[in-house]
Scaffold this active site. Structure first.
Site, mmCIF file in Angstrom:
data_model
loop_
_atom_site.group_PDB
_atom_site.id
_atom_site.type_symbol
_atom_site.label_atom_id
_atom_site.label_comp_id
_atom_site.label_asym_id
_atom_site.label_seq_id
_atom_site.Cartn_x
_atom_site.Cartn_y
_atom_site.Cartn_z
ATOM 1 N N ASP A 21 -31.826 -19.140 23.441
ATOM 2 C CA ASP A 21 -31.645 -19.593 22.662
ATOM 3 C C ASP A 21 -32.348 -20.923 21.898
ATOM 4 O OD1 ASP A 21 -31.212 -16.875 22.321
ATOM 5 O OD2 ASP A 21 -29.219 -16.985 22.768
ATOM 6 N N GLU A 197 -36.122 -10.056 16.931
ATOM 7 C CA GLU A 197 -35.452 -11.074 16.690
ATOM 8 C C GLU A 197 -35.926 -12.352 17.078
ATOM 9 O OE1 GLU A 197 -32.569 -9.119 19.731
ATOM 10 O OE2 GLU A 197 -33.339 -11.145 21.555
#
Length: 314
Positions: A21, A197
């Site tokens: 991420d 997402e």
């Protein structure tokens, strides 16, 4: 080419290992700031360097650690560092030790002009319109307004997560109602899990582009794209168009599997945009434990644009 620029060879290998991420932000002070999910999911680290390449050797600073119990005590995921109205903010997802999948978005604030100094103050939860699984919040500015985009389980609970957008009344408050931007509908968004997402925002060529990630966190993970005109009402669902095919997928020949959850930054001269994303260097991973496999590394690649001004990532 400046030695700090990203080369074709740089794109073939991880930028920083075990940093899922990845979020990279080029600030006006000349530093590239970097934050990410630590493999232990127990803290938030930031790094900085004078170049994107330099982030690999930059020393991490832990600015916050999880609580012992209750909210913000488990699964510390996907922090993002933003500078808004002369203050620093960290947005991140966290669960509870007693309920690890009770995931919500939380906000930290630092009034120091140097995010490596000062105090990081907990501003509480970014409260959504309805209470459910919520993560991967990013924020951006357009036409003097600030907006948030995040992933959340819909009230109908028919998917693992959809993408939503709302204008912000402050860096830690949303305006309602919120707008659903996309829900998993295509096959490439529903492999393993029905997931949208990891949104990231790129403002270029008169448009707002939002990339997002889809499917399970294995080799099926991939990136999709939404776009809107920069002058449109971004809170209207009809202002957004969703591409029917993914824009970045596993590249077996290159040894890059499950690319996604990206951020955007630029070269120092602002002439080249970079995609910073995570991926694994192998395909084999047990889906039941994929989130606990630490080898999602940060990678970087140059972005080019087609004749219509759309970013090209493949």
């Amino acid at each position: 080419m400046n030695i700090t620029d990203i080369t074709d060879e740089d794109e073939k290998k991880p930028l920083v290992r075990q940093t899922a991420d990845p979020y990279v932000y080029f600030h006006k002070d000349g530093y590239y700031y970097f934050t990410y999910s630590c493999p232990e999911y127990d803290r938030i680290e930031i790094r900085r360097a004078w170049s994107v390449k330099g982030l690999e050797e930059a020393r991490p600073l832990t600015v916050w650690r999880k609580h012992a119990d209750g909210p913000m005590s488990w699964h510390i995921w996907a922090p993002e560092l933003h500078y808004i109205d002369s203050k620093w903010y960290l947005y991140f997802a966290a669960g509870r030790a007693e309920d690890p999948w009770w995931i919500r978005t939380w906000v930290l604030e630092n009034t120091s002009q140097d995010p490596f100094c000062g105090e990081w103050v907990e501003k509480g939860m970014l409260v959504p319109e309805w209470d459910s699984f919520m993560l991967d919040t990013t924020v951006f500015e357009n036409k003097g307004k600030h907006f948030a985009v995040w992933a959340q389980k819909s009230p109908e609970k028919t998917e693992n997560s959809c993408l939503y957008l709302a204008e912000m009344s402050s860096p830690y408050e949303l305006k309602f109602p919120v707008t659903m931007l996309t829900r998993p509908e295509f096959d490439w968004e529903c492999r393993g899990f029905k997931v949208n997402e990891g949104a990231a925002v790129l403002k270029r060529n008169g448009k707002i582009f939002i990339t997002y990630s889809a499917s399970a966190t294995d080799a099926t993970y991939c990136m999709g794209l939404l776009y809107a005109d920069e002058n449109a009402d971004l809170t209207k669902a009809q202002s957004w168009t969703k591409l029917e095919k993914p824009v970045l997928v596993t590249d077996e020949a290159a040894g890059i599997f499950g690319p996604g959850h990206n951020s955007f930054t630029t070269s120092r001269d602002g002439k080249t945009d970079y995609l910073v994303y995570h991926a694994r260097p192998y395909a084999e991973v047990d889906l039941a434990f994929a989130l606990y496999d630490p080898n999602r590394h940060a990678w970087v690649k140059k972005i080019r644009y087609d004749e219509k001004g759309f970013p090209v990532f493949q």
